[in-house]
Design an enzyme around this catalytic site. Structure first.
Site, PDB file in Angstrom:
ATOM      1  N   ASP A 124       2.736  -4.527  -1.574  1.00 16.72           N
ATOM      2  CA  ASP A 124       3.218  -4.962  -2.880  1.00 16.72           C
ATOM      3  C   ASP A 124       2.634  -6.327  -3.179  1.00 16.72           C
ATOM      4  O   ASP A 124       2.388  -7.127  -2.272  1.00 16.72           O
ATOM      5  CB  ASP A 124       4.749  -5.032  -2.897  1.00 16.72           C
ATOM      6  CG  ASP A 124       5.402  -3.650  -2.918  1.00 16.72           C
ATOM      7  OD1 ASP A 124       4.764  -2.702  -3.407  1.00 16.72           O
ATOM      8  OD2 ASP A 124       6.542  -3.537  -2.460  1.00 16.72           O
ATOM      9  N   ASP A 126       3.836   1.603  -8.086  1.00 20.44           N
ATOM     10  CA  ASP A 126       5.215   1.545  -8.574  1.00 20.44           C
ATOM     11  C   ASP A 126       5.236   1.529 -10.099  1.00 20.44           C
ATOM     12  O   ASP A 126       6.086   2.174 -10.732  1.00 20.44           O
ATOM     13  CB  ASP A 126       5.926   0.298  -8.057  1.00 20.44           C
ATOM     14  CG  ASP A 126       6.038   0.256  -6.548  1.00 20.44           C
ATOM     15  OD1 ASP A 126       6.091   1.327  -5.916  1.00 20.44           O
ATOM     16  OD2 ASP A 126       6.063  -0.863  -5.999  1.00 20.44           O
TER      17      ASP A 126
END
Length: 163
Positions: A122, A140
């Site tokens: 991330d 995401d």
């Protein structure tokens, strides 16, 4: 003449979009791994930073204390379910088909991370002085945007049915 959205109701164009999104997602994650420091914010503009971190769970680090194989199975189940929905959804639901393709690309992008690295990479952080959102990635975002397109398609279909 068919539009881009109309083409996504067929398997090959949807597959091409999924592959292109996967390549883009993985290229960004590779660059993040090479150039971004771990757990150190690189401020881009006010309220946006690049922040490399690792997610052992699913979205927003949920289920991070569960087995990696459980998460892999969960993601594969989601991909299969979305493929089933894509197949059952009528060709007139162009936005839904786009949404399904984006969800599949996002789920597979994070699944590839799980297999390659044992975690998901991330790197996007929204924040203020007193608050910060969970760190997330392109995959995401694809899942979230895809879900938004499916909901929008449902709202528009409902409106059309009332006319």
């Amino acid at each position: 003449m068919t539009t881009f959205l109309e083409r996504l109701t067929r398997p090959f164009p949807a597959f091409v979009l999924i592959v292109l999104m996967l390549i883009f997602d993985q290229a960004i994650k590779y660059a993040v791994e090479l150039y971004l420091p771990l757990n150190e914010a690189v401020h881009v503009v006010p309220m946006l930073a690049l922040y490399r971190t690792y997610n052992l769970g699913v979205a927003f680090s949920m289920l991070s204390d569960t087995s990696g194989w459980f998460i892999v199975t969960l993601r594969l189940t989601i991909v299969i379910f979305v493929l089933w929905l894509w197949h059952r959804t009528g060709r007139e639901h162009h936005l839904a088909h786009l949404g399904f393709a984006l969800i599949i690309a996002g789920a597979l992008g994070n699944l590839i991370d799980r297999f390659l690295y044992g975690h998901v990479i991330d790197y996007i952080l929204f924040y203020t002085q007193t608050w910060s959102f969970a760190v997330f990635n392109l995959a995401d975002s694809l899942i979230t945007i895809g879900a938004g397109f499916i909901l929008l398609d449902e709202v528009l279909a409902h409106r059309r049915s009332k006319e």
